[in-house]
Design a protein around this motif. Structure first.
Motif, PDB file in Angstrom:
ATOM      1  N   VAL A   9       0.838  -1.204   0.000  1.00  0.00           N
ATOM      2  CA  VAL A   9       0.000   0.000   0.000  1.00  0.00           C
ATOM      3  C   VAL A   9       0.873   1.254   0.000  1.00  0.00           C
ATOM      4  O   VAL A   9       0.607   2.207  -0.740  1.00  0.00           O
ATOM      5  N   GLU A  10       1.922   1.268   0.799  1.00  0.00           N
ATOM      6  CA  GLU A  10       2.810   2.433   0.838  1.00  0.00           C
ATOM      7  C   GLU A  10       3.455   2.688  -0.524  1.00  0.00           C
ATOM      8  O   GLU A  10       3.566   3.834  -0.960  1.00  0.00           O
ATOM      9  N   LEU A  11       3.868   1.629  -1.196  1.00  0.00           N
ATOM     10  CA  LEU A  11       4.480   1.788  -2.516  1.00  0.00           C
ATOM     11  C   LEU A  11       3.458   2.289  -3.540  1.00  0.00           C
ATOM     12  O   LEU A  11       3.761   3.159  -4.360  1.00  0.00           O
ATOM     13  N   ALA A  12       2.247   1.752  -3.490  1.00  0.00           N
ATOM     14  CA  ALA A  12       1.195   2.193  -4.410  1.00  0.00           C
ATOM     15  C   ALA A  12       0.858   3.669  -4.182  1.00  0.00           C
ATOM     16  O   ALA A  12       0.716   4.437  -5.149  1.00  0.00           O
ATOM     17  N   ILE A  13       0.751   4.071  -2.933  1.00  0.00           N
ATOM     18  CA  ILE A  13       0.469   5.478  -2.619  1.00  0.00           C
ATOM     19  C   ILE A  13       1.610   6.360  -3.112  1.00  0.00           C
ATOM     20  O   ILE A  13       1.389   7.418  -3.712  1.00  0.00           O
ATOM     21  N   ARG A  14       2.845   5.927  -2.881  1.00  0.00           N
ATOM     22  CA  ARG A  14       4.001   6.708  -3.341  1.00  0.00           C
ATOM     23  C   ARG A  14       3.968   6.886  -4.865  1.00  0.00           C
ATOM     24  O   ARG A  14       4.183   7.979  -5.375  1.00  0.00           O
ATOM     25  N   TYR A  15       3.689   5.813  -5.580  1.00  0.00           N
ATOM     26  CA  TYR A  15       3.618   5.903  -7.032  1.00  0.00           C
ATOM     27  C   TYR A  15       2.544   6.896  -7.467  1.00  0.00           C
ATOM     28  O   TYR A  15       2.779   7.750  -8.332  1.00  0.00           O
ATOM     29  N   GLU A  16       1.368   6.795  -6.904  1.00  0.00           N
ATOM     30  CA  GLU A  16       0.280   7.714  -7.272  1.00  0.00           C
ATOM     31  C   GLU A  16       0.676   9.169  -7.008  1.00  0.00           C
ATOM     32  O   GLU A  16       0.424  10.050  -7.826  1.00  0.00           O
ATOM     33  N   ARG A  17       1.299   9.419  -5.874  1.00  0.00           N
ATOM     34  CA  ARG A  17       1.738  10.786  -5.549  1.00  0.00           C
ATOM     35  C   ARG A  17       2.817  11.267  -6.508  1.00  0.00           C
ATOM     36  O   ARG A  17       2.829  12.444  -6.896  1.00  0.00           O
ATOM     37  N   LEU A  18       3.727  10.376  -6.898  1.00  0.00           N
ATOM     38  CA  LEU A  18       4.763  10.754  -7.874  1.00  0.00           C
ATOM     39  C   LEU A  18       4.148  11.115  -9.225  1.00  0.00           C
ATOM     40  O   LEU A  18       4.738  11.870 -10.002  1.00  0.00           O
ATOM     41  N   GLN A  19       2.958  10.592  -9.513  1.00  0.00           N
ATOM     42  CA  GLN A  19       2.247  10.917 -10.750  1.00  0.00           C
ATOM     43  C   GLN A  19       1.423  12.195 -10.614  1.00  0.00           C
ATOM     44  O   GLN A  19       0.712  12.591 -11.536  1.00  0.00           O
ATOM     45  N   GLY A  20       1.495  12.830  -9.446  1.00  0.00           N
ATOM     46  CA  GLY A  20       0.771  14.081  -9.216  1.00  0.00           C
ATOM     47  C   GLY A  20      -0.649  13.894  -8.735  1.00  0.00           C
ATOM     48  O   GLY A  20      -1.409  14.855  -8.635  1.00  0.00           O
ATOM     49  N   ARG A  21      -1.016  12.671  -8.413  1.00  0.00           N
ATOM     50  CA  ARG A  21      -2.383  12.421  -7.951  1.00  0.00           C
ATOM     51  C   ARG A  21      -2.443  12.416  -6.425  1.00  0.00           C
ATOM     52  O   ARG A  21      -1.445  12.175  -5.755  1.00  0.00           O
ATOM     53  N   LYS A  22      -3.630  12.676  -5.917  1.00  0.00           N
ATOM     54  CA  LYS A  22      -3.893  12.650  -4.477  1.00  0.00           C
ATOM     55  C   LYS A  22      -4.577  11.329  -4.161  1.00  0.00           C
ATOM     56  O   LYS A  22      -5.467  10.904  -4.888  1.00  0.00           O
ATOM     57  N   VAL A  23      -4.174  10.706  -3.073  1.00  0.00           N
ATOM     58  CA  VAL A  23      -4.650   9.350  -2.782  1.00  0.00           C
ATOM     59  C   VAL A  23      -5.282   9.276  -1.396  1.00  0.00           C
ATOM     60  O   VAL A  23      -4.767   9.851  -0.440  1.00  0.00           O
ATOM     61  N   THR A  24      -6.377   8.536  -1.310  1.00  0.00           N
ATOM     62  CA  THR A  24      -7.012   8.251  -0.029  1.00  0.00           C
ATOM     63  C   THR A  24      -7.072   6.738   0.141  1.00  0.00           C
ATOM     64  O   THR A  24      -7.589   6.027  -0.733  1.00  0.00           O
ATOM     65  N   TYR A  25      -6.543   6.247   1.266  1.00  0.00           N
ATOM     66  CA  TYR A  25      -6.623   4.824   1.589  1.00  0.00           C
ATOM     67  C   TYR A  25      -7.992   4.555   2.192  1.00  0.00           C
ATOM     68  O   TYR A  25      -8.395   5.207   3.154  1.00  0.00           O
ATOM     69  N   VAL A  26      -8.727   3.605   1.614  1.00  0.00           N
ATOM     70  CA  VAL A  26     -10.071   3.284   2.089  1.00  0.00           C
ATOM     71  C   VAL A  26     -10.185   1.819   2.497  1.00  0.00           C
ATOM     72  O   VAL A  26     -11.283   1.316   2.738  1.00  0.00           O
TER      73      VAL A  26
END
Length: 164
Positions: A9-26
């Protein structure tokens, strides 16, 4: 959440943020209002969809929903990737808006593979859903389990760079 899942999950969130997206863990529950917003977005884009279960809701910088992401972490790189019936229903109903992020080798050097439209993967039913009396609630342990192999994930997904 176990350490393997946490790494994934941490890696997926990091990738999304590196793409400029905002992420919410649900994965542990939806923040107030977000479930309704996602439900409305899903019904506008996919009127027949019955499920939108996921681990992450990713948004574009302007706030619009970009994708719903299911994250699966694996200790090594040979273990099958499994999903439950409700995840499969979301995957099939949401098409290109539902992504599968598989993180292999979570204990050593994690590798993230992003799969758009994971319904294209060769999923096999390995444990059918448990038969329940009519009207009884189906818990996670009652659902069918589907799996696919990491080689297929590599073949149909894209390995992306998101160092921890």
């Amino acid at each position: 959440m176990n350490p393997i899942e946490r790494t994934a999950v941490e890696l997926a969130i990091r990738y999304e943020r590196l793409q400029g997206r905002k992420v919410t863990y649900v994965g542990d529950g939806w923040p107030p209002g977000l479930s309704g917003e996602v439900r409305e977005w899903v019904h506008e884009r996919h009127p027949g969809a019955r499920s939108f279960t996921c681990d992450l809701v990713s948004r574009e910088p302007d706030g619009g929903i970009a994708r719903l992401i299911e994250v699966k972490g694996r200790r090594g790189h040979r273990t099958s990737v499994s999903i439950l019936d409700r995840q499969r229903n979301a995957m099939l109903g949401l098409g290109s808006d539902w992504w599968l992020y598989v993180v292999l080798d979570c204990q050593t050097t994690p590798v993230l593979i992003a799969v758009r439209e994971p319904g294209r993967l060769p999923w096999q039913l390995v444990a059918p859903a448990r038969e329940l009396p009519e009207g009884q609630y189906r818990a996670v342990g009652d659902e069918g389990v589907w799996h696919t192999m990491p080689a297929d994930v590599f073949a149909m997904g894209e390995q992306v760079d998101a160092p921890l």
